[in-house]
Design an enzyme around this catalytic site. Structure first.
Site, PDB file in Angstrom:
ATOM      1  N   SER A 184     -13.041   0.795   3.635  1.00 14.74           N
ATOM      2  CA  SER A 184     -12.074   1.863   3.392  1.00 14.74           C
ATOM      3  C   SER A 184     -11.928   2.817   4.572  1.00 14.74           C
ATOM      4  CB  SER A 184     -12.471   2.649   2.140  1.00 14.74           C
ATOM      5  OG  SER A 184     -13.666   3.358   2.354  1.00 14.74           O
ATOM      6  N   LYS A 229     -12.436  11.407  -2.726  1.00 21.10           N
ATOM      7  CA  LYS A 229     -12.321  11.581  -1.273  1.00 21.10           C
ATOM      8  C   LYS A 229     -11.433  12.769  -0.919  1.00 21.10           C
ATOM      9  CE  LYS A 229     -13.179   6.713  -0.235  1.00 21.10           C
ATOM     10  NZ  LYS A 229     -12.636   5.437   0.233  1.00 21.10           N
TER      11      LYS A 229
END
Length: 828
Positions: free
Chosen positions: A656, A699
């Site tokens: 990611s 996040k």
């Protein structure tokens, strides 16, 4: 450069409007009879429990906390209630071989009746047999038999004694036995007088003694035979007496259980054994063996134990088939056991100490087991498979199962098995068992796979509300008003990590319900509101966020270097998710890239020091392929680039952060600074297209929290870049949404690397023209120019090298092979 607009604040969290919920509180809603969103699993369970045939047992798969046990038990109990109760099972003494008790099957409820009848029979026997032996007729018959023996002995020895007298001899009884001796005048001749007799007379006496001794020996040989005949007559008499005393009792029981051949046969064997052993009840003094047995077993009358009945499985009062869930499925709890009693330092056992296992209790019905717990117990998994394969429950100890037992013990007769076994466990465990155990697919042919989430729709939201009401009532919680339910719907989407879905993780929802009700009760409210749900959510977060708080403090203090203002070449804020138990939070990570002249090597420092996992390595390798295909398709890459997660001291895996690494690399090549007020997450493919990642909400919130607590706080320039395909997953916290609505924080969605680099640098990425060249001043043009320049340097050095040392390799030796790595645990 195209204008890039942030994602609208209203798209950052899909709200649930309380006005669309057509109730005031959940007290108005009816209970759900099943879990929403699990139609596939319920269909599989119905099929598995309905179909008959070998191996059609079930494995119910899904994460922990999905309500698998509750749903399975509910479905099974509903079906079992319409089925007939299975048989009782008892163990009785093995009259042919005592160490092999016999199992008998009886209709439900009649096992307990047989136990009572056997105890009543023992009580009757204990009183009836002694009483029968105390009658005058029996005493007289015993005396007649005993007198016959006595008279026969007296007559025989009397006749012999008369013969001896006629010959001048006497039959004497001595401590050593019988003896013959000469007599004179009624007195036995001493040896000196016997020697003084004439020789002819002595010889005649000796001959007479020899003749009579032969007769005496023959008589003595006959005496034991006469005693045996007498004992046989006494035993026959005792048998007649016992038969007279018990036959009517046994016949009554035989008539009562005439429809059960096995019980009828056992009663016949019991009668024969009782006739054989009944004298033990009437003898006034116990033998030493009986006394010792009584002390060892603690039974005042151990011989009658053999006539008792051990009720192994009691279905008395049962309605429908049994549904059994065994919480501790070790070998003994599954198969049953043979217990022992300790007396005088010795271990003894008998059939009355046989105990049932879960398979016995569930026989004729359903058995629910936790797969992981079964596998964790020694020999339990193999024993379960063997029992299902053979169709018989065979009781054995752990020592026997492992081949360690060498002592003689009971071997109870195996009991036929008719049960549906339902294993409940994780999906990965099911796949591993299917992969490594060939019997798994043969014995568990039906898989019921639970859904992790369900679509969020106009139909599913009311069912979710009904689920909330059902769980609240069953847990005796306060009712939830429509604002609380709307907030819980949003939390359900947040738990599902998708704005368009709702979680089916009922345990997490139930925990939030209980805690919300507690907060409402603390303020003495009669219902739970949105405020209570938010208080419960924040309290959950507060209890678990010590590590996150420490990380934020480290950023504030400057120990962890995370820039939220300014710009830098080759440096970017990546985002990752850290999972600590059930708590997950996002954390920014500074990623840097450096480039110099080389042979096309892209070095992942994390991988070089064995901190990067395979997925991270894959992501870095993709970067190398993308760079070569996009900027150096017709010439070799003449660079050596290094990528590193700064201040990362643990293993990392996942891809990611590959878009962040690519953007940092492009910044270093183009020498264009990246705005440090941005953070980015997302993976990239070889074409430069952005790919969705997990943990997008955590996040974004992680960078938001850091920005809010460092420097001047949120100034409207900070934001996070996410792949466009992650927009549907956005369910951000209310404070993040509020800040975005006020223009103090932004979230951008990008489709590819070009869009990302433009937002990060403020410079157009550039699209190739008709001649395949990027526009002047664009990021892509500057990257391409830099790579061409490096290539030209390589060519020049190569020419100089050939003119000098003849070494065609213009680059110095570098340690190690180029290894691609990937971002890990922090960037999943």
């Amino acid at each position: 450069m195209n204008e890039h607009r942030p994602v609208p604040a209203e798209a950052l969290r899909r709200r649930c409007d309380p006005s669309e919920l057509h109730f005031e509180t959940t007290a108005e809603l009816t209970d759900l009879d099943t879990l929403p969103g699990q139609a596939r699993a319920i269909e599989a369970i119905d099929f598995g429990v309905g179909i008959q045939g070998p191996g059609y047992n079930l494995y119910v798969a899904g994460p922990t906390g999905m309500g698998k046990h509750t749903l399975v038990r509910s479905v099974l109990e509903g079906r079992a209630s319409g089925e007939g109760a299975p048989s009782d099972w008892v163990y009785v003494h093995g009259f042919e071989e005592a160490r092999k008790p016999v199992a008998l099957s009886l209709p439900a409820g009649r096992g307990a009746t047989l136990v009572d009848d056997a105890e009543a029979l023992i009580r009757e026997v204990r009183s009836a047999i002694p009483a029968a032996f105390e009658t005058d007729e029996i005493r007289n018959r015993r005396r007649v038999i005993e007198r016959e023996v006595e008279d026969r002995n007296e007559a025989t020895f009397g006749a012999l004694n008369q013969k001896a007298k006629e010959r001048g001899l006497a039959l004497l009884r001595t401590p050593a036995g019988f003896a013959l001796a000469p007599v004179r005048d009624g007195e036995v001749l001493p040896p000196n007088r016997f020697e003084a007799l004439p020789e002819a007379e002595r010889k005649k006496l000796q001959d007479d003694v020899s003749a009579l001794e032969s007769e005496l020996q023959e008589i003595l040989r006959q005496v034991p035979r006469w005693g045996k005949e007498a004992r046989e007559k006494l035993l026959q008499l005792e048998g007649e007496v016992v038969s007279y005393a018990i036959d009517h009792l046994i016949d009554d029981l035989k008539q009562k259980y005439a429809d059960l051949d096995a019980v009828h046969d056992w009663l016949g064997r019991l009668r024969d054994d009782l006739v054989e052993h009944a004298p033990e009840l009437v003898r006034p003094k116990q033998s030493e063996e009986t006394k010792l047995l009584s002390r060892l077993t603690g039974d005042a009358d151990p011989w009658t134990t053999r006539y008792r009945v051990n009720l192994l499985v009691d279905r008395r009062g049962a309605i429908g088939a049994p549904v059994v869930e065994e919480p501790h499925p070790n070998l003994e709890n599954l198969l049953g056991s043979v217990e022992h009693r300790q007396q005088l330092g010795a271990l003894t056992s008998d059939f009355t100490l046989i105990k049932a296992g879960a398979l016995h209790r569930a026989n004729g019905g359903y058995l629910i087991l936790d797969a992981r717990r079964v596998l964790a117990q020694p020999a339990a998994w193999e024993a379960l498979k063997r029992t299902l394969r053979t169709g018989f429950i065979r009781i054995e100890s752990l020592g026997q199962a492992l081949g360690l037992a060498s002592t003689v013990t009971l071997e109870p007769a195996p009991i036929p098995l008719d049960v549906k076994v339902i294993l409940v466990g994780e999906r990965l465990l099911y796949y591993r068992l299917c992969q490594y155990d060939p019997e798994m697919g043969q014995l568990f042919k039906v898989q019921a796979d639970f859904e992790d989430d369900t679509p969020r729709s106009d139909e599913s939201v009311p069912r979710f509300a009904a689920l909330i009401g059902t769980m609240a009532r069953r847990a005796n919680l306060l009712p939830f008003d429509r604002t609380a339910v709307a907030r819980l719907v949003e939390e359900g989407a947040r738990l599902a990590a998708d704005a368009h879905k709702l979680t089916t993780h009922v345990e997490a929802v139930a925990d939030l319900l209980r805690e919300s009700s507690w907060f409402a009760g603390r303020r003495r409210a009669d219902r739970v509101t949105e405020t209570d749900v938010e208080a419960a959510r924040q309290a959950q977060e507060r209890r678990a966020d010590r590590i996150r708080e420490r990380e934020h403090q480290s950023v504030e203090e400057g120990t962890l270097h995370i820039a939220t203002t300014g710009s830098a070449v080759g440096a970017i804020n990546g985002l990752s998710v850290l999972s600590l138990g059930t708590f997950r939070f996002g954390r920014p990570t500074r990623i840097t890239a450096r480039v110099r002249l080389g042979k096309g090597e892209l070095v992942d420092i994390e991988r070089e020091v064995q901190l990067g996992g395979p997925l991270h390595s894959k992501g870095v390798l993709i970067l190398g392929a993308l760079l070569g295909a996009r900027y150096a398709a017709e010439r070799p890459l003449s660079l050596r680039a290094s990528l590193v997660f700064e201040q990362s001291y643990g293993g990392i895996d996942g891809d990611s952060a590959s878009m962040a690494e690519l953007c940092a690399l492009l910044s270093a090549l183009a020498e264009i600074p990246i705005r440090q007020n941005f953070a980015i997450t997302g993976s990239v493919d070889q074409m430069g297209t952005a790919q969705a990642i997990g943990g997008v909400n955590e996040k974004i919130e992680g960078f938001f929290d850091v920005c809010r607590r460092t420097g001047a706080g949120l100034d409207g320039t900070q934001g996070v870049l996410i792949p466009a395909s992650n927009q549907r997953h956005l369910m951000l916290r209310s404070d993040v949404v509020r800040a975005a609505g006020e223009g103090r924080f932004r979230v951008f969605a990008y489709r590819d690397v070009d869009e990302a680099i433009e937002v990060l640098t403020g410079v157009t990425a550039g699209v190739p023209g008709a001649e395949g060249r990027y526009p002047e001043g664009s990021v892509n043009r500057r990257v391409a120019d830099r790579l061409i320049a490096l290539s030209e340097v390589v060519k020049r050095l190569a020419r100089e090298s050939r003119g000098g040392s003849g070494n065609d390799d213009p680059t110095p030796e570098t340690p190690g092979e180029p290894v691609a790595g990937d971002q890990g645990g922090s960037a999943r």
